[in-house]
Design a protein around this motif. Structure first.
Motif, short mmCIF file in Angstrom:
data_model
loop_
_atom_site.label_atom_id
_atom_site.label_comp_id
_atom_site.label_asym_id
_atom_site.label_seq_id
_atom_site.Cartn_x
_atom_site.Cartn_y
_atom_site.Cartn_z
N UNK A 330 0.79 -1.10 0.20
CA UNK A 330 -0.09 0.14 0.02
C UNK A 330 0.77 1.19 -0.15
N UNK A 331 2.00 1.11 0.86
CA UNK A 331 2.76 2.49 0.98
C UNK A 331 3.45 2.69 -0.54
N UNK A 332 4.23 1.73 -0.97
CA UNK A 332 4.91 1.77 -2.31
C UNK A 332 3.78 2.28 -3.31
N UNK A 333 2.40 1.56 -3.47
CA UNK A 333 1.72 2.03 -4.43
C UNK A 333 1.00 3.42 -4.23
N UNK A 334 0.56 3.91 -3.21
CA UNK A 334 -0.36 5.00 -2.81
C UNK A 334 0.44 6.13 -2.11
N UNK A 335 1.58 5.65 -1.35
CA UNK A 335 2.08 6.82 -0.58
C UNK A 335 3.53 7.11 -0.86
N UNK A 336 4.23 6.71 -2.15
CA UNK A 336 5.32 6.97 -2.19
C UNK A 336 5.49 7.99 -3.77
N UNK A 337 6.29 8.94 -3.45
CA UNK A 337 6.55 10.09 -4.42
C UNK A 337 7.66 9.42 -5.72
N UNK A 338 7.83 10.14 -6.49
CA UNK A 338 8.56 9.93 -7.78
C UNK A 338 10.15 9.63 -7.30
N UNK A 339 10.67 10.24 -6.20
CA UNK A 339 12.07 10.32 -5.78
C UNK A 339 12.26 9.38 -4.46
N UNK A 340 11.05 8.58 -4.37
CA UNK A 340 11.36 7.62 -3.19
C UNK A 340 10.83 8.26 -1.73
N UNK A 341 10.24 9.60 -1.82
CA UNK A 341 9.97 10.15 -0.58
C UNK A 341 8.44 9.73 -0.20
N UNK A 342 8.25 9.34 1.10
CA UNK A 342 6.93 8.81 1.42
C UNK A 342 6.19 9.71 2.02
N UNK A 343 4.73 9.75 1.81
CA UNK A 343 3.91 11.05 2.16
C UNK A 343 3.23 10.75 3.31
N UNK A 344 2.65 11.46 3.96
CA UNK A 344 2.15 11.84 5.43
C UNK A 344 0.81 10.96 5.56
N UNK A 345 -0.22 11.34 4.74
CA UNK A 345 -1.24 10.83 5.23
C UNK A 345 -2.50 10.90 4.22
N UNK A 346 -3.59 10.03 4.25
CA UNK A 346 -4.75 10.14 3.43
C UNK A 346 -6.00 10.54 4.32
N UNK A 347 -6.83 11.36 3.64
CA UNK A 347 -7.84 11.92 4.74
C UNK A 347 -9.03 10.83 4.80
N UNK A 348 -9.90 11.15 5.81
CA UNK A 348 -11.07 10.18 5.99
C UNK A 348 -11.89 10.50 5.26
N UNK A 349 -12.28 11.78 4.69
CA UNK A 349 -13.38 12.37 4.03
C UNK A 349 -13.15 12.21 2.51
N UNK A 350 -14.11 12.13 1.75
CA UNK A 350 -14.00 12.03 0.29
C UNK A 350 -15.65 12.06 -0.40
N UNK A 351 -15.46 12.60 -1.46
CA UNK A 351 -16.82 12.73 -2.23
C UNK A 351 -17.45 11.58 -2.69
N UNK A 352 -18.77 11.37 -2.48
CA UNK A 352 -19.39 10.15 -2.88
C UNK A 352 -19.24 9.95 -4.27
#
Length: 759
Positions: A330-352
């Motif tokens: 999951x971290x590799x697919x959705x939370x990692x940037x192009x230079x290998x940096x790993x992002x902080x968080x994903x929100x609880x809320x989203x549009x239906x």
């Protein structure tokens, strides 16, 4: 690779579509940018705001939150987007917005104040300050209007304005007094240079006992709802179980281990685990780990991987290694940037749906029974049975799961029966049953990928990357011990474990390149479109050092070990209380930060002092001579600072209890692996060195033909250099196990090393 968040498009491009734009439009933080078009005249934290409050002689309203915080969004919609509320704030106050992930130092000061005075805290944090930044009063979320006998935000604003006009001097002096009291309480010093004999063992036992008293034998976990995954509690129970085993108390050891194992099982089967896309949500609102608060935080993922890896090392059950892989993938697919940096968080809320006027919590993750029927097709009955999916919705397992009926008709996937029982019910071999579930999950994943995604906070935080670096590095060798021919099912990719260490190296390289000044030897705290203004804090140094030590010990270059030692030197120079012992949480160079705290609480994240104590113990066992003694002395004095805490409320500091016991172990085990690098044989030997759970073990690997490497060891630990030279042969890799100043004869077979380590 994770896509850049569309929510944080440059404000300049959007000016035409907004009625208001304030100073936050020039900031980089996704949270501040979310508020850049409120009618409130927001300032970022800094001198411009403080000067304005002094010039106008008005109080400051300080609002602290983060971009994936549900109640922060609620307060924004209800109050900060309201023209009437904005007018009161603009006329009577100077309003400051702070991203608590970008400025944990600011958050710590005022969260400590609110917790001390009001007995609780959380985000959004709302605090009123004098122009010289002393707190006057505070709270968390305020609804816009009075209700349920509680004052609303507008009433609060009027009352603070009235008090400022009529009783300003009393307000300011009480705020100043509160800060003095807090400063005194939060900067403990050691009364001696080390903990009294026997206290580490007592604290470890006390912490385990206190946790056991709150253990939920029905659903796993410690305490009642809401239930947070607090991996430090799992770490404590695993460590305690190992100690009991070593002291021939098998029954008690088994009991402690079972609490940790059952908790991880229940979490992995619960809705707090994202069965479709991998990873874990922040916490469960009910006692059965079912309905989560849906945001996903990086700091949870890294720590949970390590907890599942540890249990896999102990049990060799691939259920636990599979969950580790699910999080890492999951971290590799959705939370990692192009230079290998790993992002902080994903929100609880989203549009239906695209263009929906409002976002809803969990909209991205929940399913109706009809949707599952359409998407999964012929296997829908089996899938719905497995994950407790019902036409009326399944958020009914506890009265706490859905008190406001927000999820009526919706389902949060949860496994309530064992897979083997379900396979047998459907008359299938277990492999075929698992394969079918995996295929169904993939179909749901493909449909879910087309839904509007939750906002991604693509800020890169050093401390949280440190936790993730550790988990990727450790997985690269521990997962080599999985049984051959083991199968993986979607969303697990079945990655070669070697790939994981590359992810760890890339993330560490990103931090080194973008957030480290090699001349000054200083870190910056975070990065988004460039480094933030905030300096590195204690957690950034401590968690990164821990990750770098794992990166080295689990097979990467000596470069990372050398950098970890360099960072430890800086940490000692900037944060260490040279007289009183222990580490402050901030550098103490910013006059706007009124409290310099020595943090000890091991909560959702471990404390910088607990992690530092373990780092120092590990470093002391890697180097020799004066350097080793110095690391050890600092660890001893650090723990002595928290003697009272370890004695009285050990349950608040589980990781520190482990650290105290580690320091009291008479001799830490050293495994020295010698051979040519890189080689498959060396990797196999390292996997064997890490195959069993032993937190009191240090692994050193060395290639005597590498001049840089042998030079490093000659300088830092000449015994290791000599041992490597004396045991090196060109055609094989050997390992030695050393303890109590003596070493085993060298072994050249991974299985022999495993046998040696299990004795």
């Amino acid at each position: 690779m994770a896509e850049q968040s569309s929510n944080t498009t440059s404000s300049q491009q959007q000016l035409q579509s907004h009625n208001h734009t304030n100073r936050l439009a020039a900031e980089h933080s996704p949270y501040l940018l979310q508020h850049a078009h409120n009618p409130v005249d927001w300032y970022p934290w800094g001198e411009e705001a403080f000067d304005e409050a002094r010039r106008r002689d008005v109080p400051i309203f300080l609002s602290i939150g983060y971009s994936t915080c549900h109640w922060c969004h609620v307060m924004e919609v209800e109050s900060f987007e309201d023209e009437g509320v904005a007018k009161l704030l603009n006329d009577w106050f100077v309003s400051i917005k702070v991203d608590r992930e970008e400025r944990p130092d600011v958050d710590k000061v005022y969260m400590t104040y609110v917790q001390a005075l009001y007995g609780g805290g959380g985000w959004p944090l709302s605090v009123f300050l004098s122009p010289d930044l002393k707190p006057l009063m505070g709270g968390t979320y305020f609804p816009p209007d009075d209700k349920y006998g509680r004052p609303g935000f507008k009433t609060i604003l009027r009352k603070v304005k009235e008090a400022w006009d009529k009783k300003k001097d009393i307000l300011i002096s009480s705020g100043a007094f509160a800060m003095e009291q807090l400063a005194e309480a939060l900067t403990a010093t050691a009364s001696s240079n080390k903990l009294p004999d026997g206290l580490p063992q007592t604290a470890l036992h006390l912490c385990a006992e206190q946790l056991s008293e709150t253990y939920d034998s029905k659903y796993g976990g410690f305490g009642s709802a809401p239930k947070f995954p607090r991996p430090v509690e799992i770490q404590l129970m695993l460590y305690y179980s190992k100690k009991l085993e070593e002291t021939q108390k098998p029954t008690e050891a088994k009991k402690a281990l079972e609490m940790a194992v059952f908790t991880l099982q229940c979490m992995a089967k619960g809705g707090v685990h994202d069965h479709i896309g991998g990873g874990f949500h922040r916490y469960s609102v009910d006692e059965c780990w079912h309905v989560p608060h849906f945001e996903k935080m990086l700091y949870d993922q890294g720590q949970l991987v390590n907890a599942f890896l540890d249990v896999f090392s102990i049990t060799k059950d691939m259920f636990y290694s599979s969950v580790s892989r699910d999080i890492l993938d999951y971290l590799r697919r959705d939370m990692t940037g192009p230079d290998g940096e790993i992002f902080s968080a994903e929100d609880a809320d989203s549009a239906e749906f695209e263009g929906a006027p409002q976002k809803k919590e969990g909209a991205f993750y929940v399913w109706t029974s009809d949707e599952v029927d359409k998407i999964v097709g012929e296997h829908a009955t089996l899938f719905k049975d497995h994950y407790y999916i019902k036409p009326s919705g399944n958020c009914d397992l506890s009265r706490m799961s859905d008190p406001h009926n927000e999820f009526q008709g919706k389902n949060v996937l949860i496994e309530r029966n064992s897979t083997s029982a379900m396979a047998s019910k459907y008359g299938m071999p277990i492999d075929k049953y698992l394969d079918r579930l995996g295929t169904c999950r993939q179909k749901l994943f493909n449909v879910r990928s087309k839904r509007p995604r939750p906002h991604l906070d693509d800020k890169v935080i050093v401390s949280w990357n440190g936790l993730a670096i550790s988990s990727f590095a450790r997985a690269s060798k521990i997962l080599m011990c999985e049984s051959e021919g083991g199968k993986f099912y979607f969303p697990i990719m079945g990655t070669d474990p070697k790939e994981y260490i590359k992810v760890a190296e890339k993330a560490a390289s990103f931090i080194r390149k973008h957030l480290y000044d090699p001349q000054k030897r200083r870190l910056q705290h975070s990065f988004r479109n460039g480094p933030s203004k905030a300096p590195g804090f204690l957690d950034d140094y401590a968690f990164l050092i821990s990750g770098l030590l794992d990166l080295y010990e689990f097979g990467s270059s000596i470069f990372w070990l050398a950098w970890a030692m360099e960072l430890q030197d800086t940490q000692d120079e900037v944060f260490l209380d040279k007289d009183g012992g222990g580490y402050f949480n901030t550098p103490g160079e910013d006059p706007s930060i009124l409290l310099r705290v020595k943090e000890d609480h091991d909560g959702a994240e471990p404390s910088g002092n607990s992690v530092s104590a373990i780092n120092l113990i590990r470093l002391a066992s890697i180097v020799s001579g004066d350097q080793s003694d110095s690391y050890r002395r600092n660890a001893e004095q650090l723990l002595a600072v928290f003697e009272r805490r370890l004695k009285d409320t050990a349950v608040a500091v589980p990781l520190m209890c482990c650290a105290a016991d580690m320091l009291s172990v008479p001799s830490r085990k050293q495994v020295v692996v010698v051979g040519n690098k890189p080689s498959r044989e060396l990797d196999s030997m390292l996997a064997a060195a890490h195959s069993s759970y032993n937190p009191n073990e240090t692994v050193i690997h060395i290639d005597p033909t590498d001049e840089e490497e042998i030079g490093f060891w000659e300088e830092t630990n000449s015994n290791i250099a000599l041992m490597a030279k004396n045991n090196f042969t060109l055609d094989k890799v050997v390992a030695l196990v050393c303890q109590n100043f003596k070493c085993s004869p060298p072994v050249s077979d991974p299985k022999s090393l495993e046998t040696l380590l299990s004795q």
